[in-house]
Design a protein around this motif. Sequence first.
Motif, PDB file in Angstrom:
ATOM      1  N   ARG A 299       0.846  -1.190   0.000  1.00 55.75           N
ATOM      2  CA  ARG A 299       0.000   0.000   0.000  1.00 55.75           C
ATOM      3  C   ARG A 299       0.890   1.251   0.000  1.00 55.75           C
ATOM      4  O   ARG A 299       2.104   1.160   0.174  1.00 55.75           O
ATOM      5  N   LEU A 300       0.248   2.405  -0.162  1.00 52.35           N
ATOM      6  CA  LEU A 300       1.014   3.644  -0.262  1.00 52.35           C
ATOM      7  C   LEU A 300       1.843   3.894   0.995  1.00 52.35           C
ATOM      8  O   LEU A 300       2.980   4.360   0.909  1.00 52.35           O
TER       9      LEU A 300
ATOM     10  N   ARG B 146       7.225   4.181   3.637  1.00 53.42           N
ATOM     11  CA  ARG B 146       8.237   3.737   4.602  1.00 53.42           C
ATOM     12  C   ARG B 146       9.571   3.478   3.905  1.00 53.42           C
ATOM     13  O   ARG B 146      10.637   3.888   4.385  1.00 53.42           O
ATOM     14  N   LEU B 147       9.509   2.801   2.752  1.00 51.23           N
ATOM     15  CA  LEU B 147      10.743   2.550   2.007  1.00 51.23           C
ATOM     16  C   LEU B 147      11.310   3.848   1.455  1.00 51.23           C
ATOM     17  O   LEU B 147      12.526   4.077   1.484  1.00 51.23           O
TER      18      LEU B 147
ATOM     19  N   ALA C 121      15.316   8.110   1.011  1.00 49.02           N
ATOM     20  CA  ALA C 121      15.622   9.543   1.078  1.00 49.02           C
ATOM     21  C   ALA C 121      16.705   9.829   2.119  1.00 49.02           C
ATOM     22  O   ALA C 121      17.565  10.703   1.912  1.00 49.02           O
ATOM     23  N   ALA C 122      16.679   9.106   3.226  1.00 46.30           N
ATOM     24  CA  ALA C 122      17.682   9.324   4.270  1.00 46.30           C
ATOM     25  C   ALA C 122      19.083   8.994   3.763  1.00 46.30           C
ATOM     26  O   ALA C 122      20.050   9.726   4.046  1.00 46.30           O
TER      27      ALA C 122
ATOM     28  N   ALA D 290       5.377   7.448  -8.359  1.00 48.53           N
ATOM     29  CA  ALA D 290       6.052   8.659  -7.899  1.00 48.53           C
ATOM     30  C   ALA D 290       6.402   8.538  -6.418  1.00 48.53           C
ATOM     31  O   ALA D 290       5.870   7.672  -5.704  1.00 48.53           O
ATOM     32  N   PRO D 291       7.299   9.408  -5.923  1.00 49.53           N
ATOM     33  CA  PRO D 291       7.621   9.360  -4.486  1.00 49.53           C
ATOM     34  C   PRO D 291       6.358   9.409  -3.646  1.00 49.53           C
ATOM     35  O   PRO D 291       5.439  10.190  -3.896  1.00 49.53           O
ATOM     36  N   ALA D 292       6.306   8.564  -2.621  1.00 48.96           N
ATOM     37  CA  ALA D 292       5.066   8.369  -1.868  1.00 48.96           C
ATOM     38  C   ALA D 292       4.593   9.642  -1.182  1.00 48.96           C
ATOM     39  O   ALA D 292       3.393   9.885  -1.092  1.00 48.96           O
ATOM     40  N   TRP D 293       5.527  10.461  -0.682  1.00 47.22           N
ATOM     41  CA  TRP D 293       5.099  11.681   0.008  1.00 47.22           C
ATOM     42  C   TRP D 293       4.427  12.658  -0.968  1.00 47.22           C
ATOM     43  O   TRP D 293       3.494  13.359  -0.604  1.00 47.22           O
TER      44      TRP D 293
END
Length: 429
Positions: free
Chosen positions: A42-43, A48-49, A54-55, A414-417
């Motif tokens: 899920r989104l 989470r990944l 990104a970190a 696309a990036p989840a955020w």
Amino acid sequence: MTTDTIARSAAAPMPLVVQRHAEESALLCNQRFFLAASGHTRLHHLRRLDDRLAAHLDGLAVARDAGSRACDEALARAGRGEVFAAIVLALENHDLPRIERLLAIAELLPDVRDAVALAGGWASGESLRGIAKDMLDSPHAFRRAVAIAACDFHMVDPGDALHAAVADADVVLRGQALRAAGECGRRDLAAVCIAALQDEDAGCRFWAARSAVLLGERHKPVHPLHDATLLPGTLHGRLALSLLFKLATPAQAAPLLAEMLDKPAHVRDAVRCAGTVGDTRLVPWLIAQMEEPALARLAGEAFSTITGLDLAWLDLERKPPEGVESGPRDAPEDDDVAMDEDDGLPWPDPARISSWWAANGRGFVPGERYFLGQVPSWAHCVGVLKHGFQRQRLAAAEYLCLLRPGSKLFPTGAPAWRQQRWLDQWPDE
């Protein structure tokens, strides 16, 4: 040791830490390609990944020159993850010479082009400011193709750049532009897409057909889409099947499914497409396929696609059969290292599901198309985008375009955020 020496030593990045950031960035990117197309993610799982990825990318950015060197060293493997990390870092640093060098490498490696597109989609709009415009105006076809793909990930219309690109002599650029025409909802390019159904390149014919359908054409693209389905297991084949069976009525789909079942290479596609058809008259057949280990999880997913049931949540699953292997094998002699597309899906319990269907099946109308328990509608599909699994979300995005031709195709990769921000602002109607 002087105070200045101590300060410089404390500020200097540790090579092993920076190297770890580069390795983890590449590894997580590769995992992301699988999860973004999976049936069990899920989104919020993707988020989470993405936060972890990104970190590590931030760690490379903070390391500055040491981060760039670590990415350069990792490029010796030239895999998708390594190329992705290097390009994201170069974009964030606005390092134009490095961007040019990396794109020149990527142009020679077709297997990493999806990573290049993801890198452009991952980078922030601020990082792309000026760079994207210059790439859209570039005389180099590959640069323009990358810029168009990045715009697609950001749900940004490339504008006039598409007009020339859809007719360009370069097959990569032409294919990317034809794809973007449909995904950006460019109804002004519908006639161009229909004309490109005769393109000499099979890939361009496929993207032209898909875009023509997304833009509202329902008849002329059918034959090119059917031609694309003849290659089982490919991206074009899978997308073409998904779209064809969304367009087909249950009556039209029946002979197509029968034809697929006569070909062993297409049996899995037939199971998958049964879920897309959404006709509950196929449910007994799907339950029968759950007895076959090679098809069980896929049949369970197709059943859920029709009914909307979460098999794991409702305790309609069972333990995996003994001796069944999932995913790539560890044996050195085995060349198959591909991820198992069924990995993570629940193992359906045919007996329990049969009992559930006997008690509840009468609530469905035979011959109607169901998508996760409801007839596809705008509000329902927006809800699936917000709460569904990735493969369900991709289907919902396509349904939205079919329901309102000219709508932009929501980028579920696309990036989840960024996806979450768009969805928070998106009304249900």
